[in-house]
Design a protein around this motif. Structure first.
Motif, short mmCIF file in Angstrom:
data_model
loop_
_atom_site.label_atom_id
_atom_site.label_comp_id
_atom_site.label_asym_id
_atom_site.label_seq_id
_atom_site.Cartn_x
_atom_site.Cartn_y
_atom_site.Cartn_z
N GLN A 43 0.79 -1.25 -0.04
CA GLN A 43 0.02 0.08 0.11
C GLN A 43 0.88 1.21 0.19
N LEU A 44 2.14 1.15 0.42
CA LEU A 44 2.74 2.36 0.68
C LEU A 44 3.80 2.71 -0.71
N PHE A 45 4.17 1.70 -1.53
CA PHE A 45 5.13 1.76 -2.69
C PHE A 45 4.37 1.36 -3.69
N ILE A 103 16.41 2.78 3.44
CA ILE A 103 14.94 2.56 3.17
C ILE A 103 14.12 3.01 4.27
N GLY A 104 14.58 3.08 5.59
CA GLY A 104 13.93 3.61 6.40
C GLY A 104 13.66 5.25 6.32
N LEU A 105 14.50 5.50 5.57
CA LEU A 105 14.33 7.06 5.19
C LEU A 105 13.62 7.47 4.06
N LEU A 106 13.06 6.40 3.26
CA LEU A 106 12.55 6.69 1.85
C LEU A 106 11.16 7.23 1.91
N PRO A 107 10.99 8.19 1.06
CA PRO A 107 9.54 8.62 0.74
C PRO A 107 8.74 7.55 -0.02
N THR A 108 7.42 7.62 0.39
CA THR A 108 6.52 6.74 -0.27
C THR A 108 5.94 7.19 -1.67
N TYR A 109 5.00 6.34 -2.16
CA TYR A 109 4.62 6.67 -3.34
C TYR A 109 3.83 7.91 -3.35
N GLU A 110 3.13 7.99 -2.44
CA GLU A 110 2.21 9.28 -2.28
C GLU A 110 3.00 10.69 -2.34
N SER A 111 4.11 10.48 -1.77
CA SER A 111 5.01 11.69 -1.70
C SER A 111 5.85 11.93 -3.10
N GLY A 113 5.74 9.67 -6.02
CA GLY A 113 5.36 9.03 -7.23
C GLY A 113 6.26 7.65 -7.57
N ILE A 114 6.38 7.44 -8.84
CA ILE A 114 6.93 6.25 -9.19
C ILE A 114 8.52 6.27 -8.81
N ALA A 115 9.18 7.39 -8.57
CA ALA A 115 10.54 7.37 -7.95
C ALA A 115 10.58 6.71 -6.65
N ALA A 116 9.50 6.41 -5.98
CA ALA A 116 9.51 5.69 -4.55
C ALA A 116 9.85 3.98 -4.90
N PRO A 117 9.25 3.44 -5.64
CA PRO A 117 9.36 2.06 -5.82
C PRO A 117 10.60 1.96 -6.72
N VAL A 121 13.64 -0.20 -4.93
CA VAL A 121 14.50 -1.59 -5.74
C VAL A 121 15.84 -1.17 -5.78
N THR A 122 16.53 -0.01 -5.85
CA THR A 122 17.74 0.13 -5.87
C THR A 122 18.53 -0.13 -4.55
N LEU A 123 17.91 0.23 -3.52
CA LEU A 123 18.46 -0.22 -2.25
C LEU A 123 18.25 -1.48 -1.91
#
Length: 438
Positions: A43-45, A103-111, A113-117, A121-123
């Motif tokens: 739901q987050l990413f 990963i713990g600092l990563l913004p979600t999809y809501e913040s 967009g597509i850059a989040a997932p 994946v990179t991390l």
């Protein structure tokens, strides 16, 4: 750095502790992702109307980490066979922690967009490379310092990082979700366990700085037998062992990730059970692994690696249908038994596995060879297992196909075990006192 003379017993204790602590941190980080992938990452990413699509996407990113593990085994295996186990293991520790904290600092999809997932994946790839390089060095450091007649036990100590890491990651997720509540955990609580990883790294660095290099690697170096290109040499001299040690893990690794990761999705989404209860049962099962893993490692010293490992394969196959049968009752006690027993049966294979794989390779290419064999199983077994199980469940609506999948994994492993060449690596001479840089 200073040169220090210590007794062999002291060197063995330091190597064992460094292996256990290091693998604990590495597996804490890795399991943490799997738990989050089952509980909140969809739901987050990967938000969407189809719930299963989000689950499949989350497990797909988990699979990416598994694909990266052989890459880590190749990279760090090269340096582990060239410059030594100790130095290489310091680098894997840093890499894993780096990926996890971010990963713990990563913004979600809501913040964003597509850059989040994409960033996730990179991390995840960074995490996978770190774990891929970690296992081989930890096992060799402990096993090569161990007594020749107790190598199954010695090599099983780093395997303890799995249940300890599972206990820590599951326990912290359980505590955090309890304190923050369901909404709070989804909003911010899930980040806390990832950020806490940085505290564990300090412990790992302190312990590993006191380790003395493996005596077998020192023997290779003194004999001027260090190979220039370990990866090429492994596939030139022992390609069969690489393939078979990867396949022999199928019945251990694929069911394991169903037992600890997919079970969270299956019980919460399909059976509508409380995920916190499942986490509690997993904690109990993982804690018992602190006893069962070294026990089966020691039994392999007495009865042989193959006999103990083969017994684990057979029992896992027998358990494929009863496991889901117990879960499907939705009865708390029977569900708990299903989860606890599943990891106990897994440990029959996992205890002797490290020695079985490491002893299949020559000392001068052992870090690379053992690491590649072990981590290639991530692509064919552990990585795709939750993804395959989720797809089977979505397509059929029942667990029957998943049980058949487990049976197929067991058949593959038994054939690989039978075909694996029988050999035992010769240990370096033992001495009462050793000198090394710490």
């Amino acid at each position: 750095m200073k040169v220090q003379e210590v007794t062999r017993a002291q060197a063995v204790r330091r190597a064992t502790m460094a292996s256990v602590v290091g693998t604990t941190i590495e597996w804490y980080d890795f399991f943490l992702y799997g738990t989050a992938a089952a509980l909140v990452f969809p739901q987050l990413f990967f938000p969407g109307q189809n719930a299963f699509a989000g689950v499949l996407a989350a497990f797909a990113t988990q699979f990416v980490g598994f694909v990266a593990r052989p890459v880590g085994a190749a990279i760090f295996g090269h340096y582990g066979d060239r410059i030594g186990r100790k130095t290489t293991l310091m680098a894997t520790l840093f890499l894993m922690a780096f990926g996890t904290v971010l990963i713990g600092l990563l913004p979600t999809y809501e913040s964003i967009g597509i850059a989040a997932p994409i960033l996730l994946v990179t991390l995840r790839i960074i995490q996978g490379i770190g774990v891929g390089g970690e296992w081989g060095g930890s096992v060799l450091l402990s096993m090569e310092w161990g007594h020749v007649e107790r190598r199954g036990l010695s090599a099983s100590w780093p395997q303890m990082g799995v249940p300890i890491g599972l206990v820590l990651s599951t326990g912290i997720v359980r505590i955090t979700s309890g304190l923050t509540g369901t909404e709070g955990f989804v909003a911010y609580g899930w980040r806390i366990p990832f950020l806490l990883s940085i505290l564990l790294v300090g412990v790992g660095l302190f312990v590993r700085l006191r380790v003395i290099e493996s005596p077998e690697f020192e023997a290779v170096r003194k004999a001027d037998k260090v190979v220039k290109a370990p990866l090429i040499e492994v596939f030139r001299r022992q390609p069969k062992e690489v393939l078979l040690t990867a396949l022999v893990r199928t019945s251990e690794q694929a069911p394991f990730y169903l037992f600890i990761t997919f079970v969270l999705t299956y019980t919460s989404r399909q059976l509508k059970l409380n995920s916190n209860s499942i986490l509690d049962y997993t904690l109990i099962a993982a804690a018992l692994g602190l006893i069962s893993i070294p026990l089966f490692g020691r039994l392999s010293d007495r009865f042989g690696r193959r006999k103990v490992y083969g017994t684990g394969i057979v029992l896992t196959a027998i358990y494929a249908f009863p496991y889901f049968g117990l879960l499907n009752t939705r009865d708390g006690l029977l569900v708990a038994i299903a989860i606890v027993l599943s990891l106990m049966l897994h440990d029959i294979q996992y205890g002797p596995q490290a020695a079985l794989i490491a002893e299949s390779f020559d000392a001068d290419i052992r870090y690379t060879g053992a690491g590649m064999g072990y981590q290639l199983a991530s692509i064919v077994a552990g990585g795709p297992a939750p993804l395959i199980a989720a797809a089977l469940l979505s397509a059929t609506g029942t667990s029957t196909a998943i049980s058949i999948y487990i049976l197929a994994c067991c058949l593959i492993s038994m054939l690989a075990l039978i075909m694996l060449p029988k050999r035992s690596a010769a240990p370096a001479p033992e001495a009462e006192n050793v000198t090394g840089v710490v």
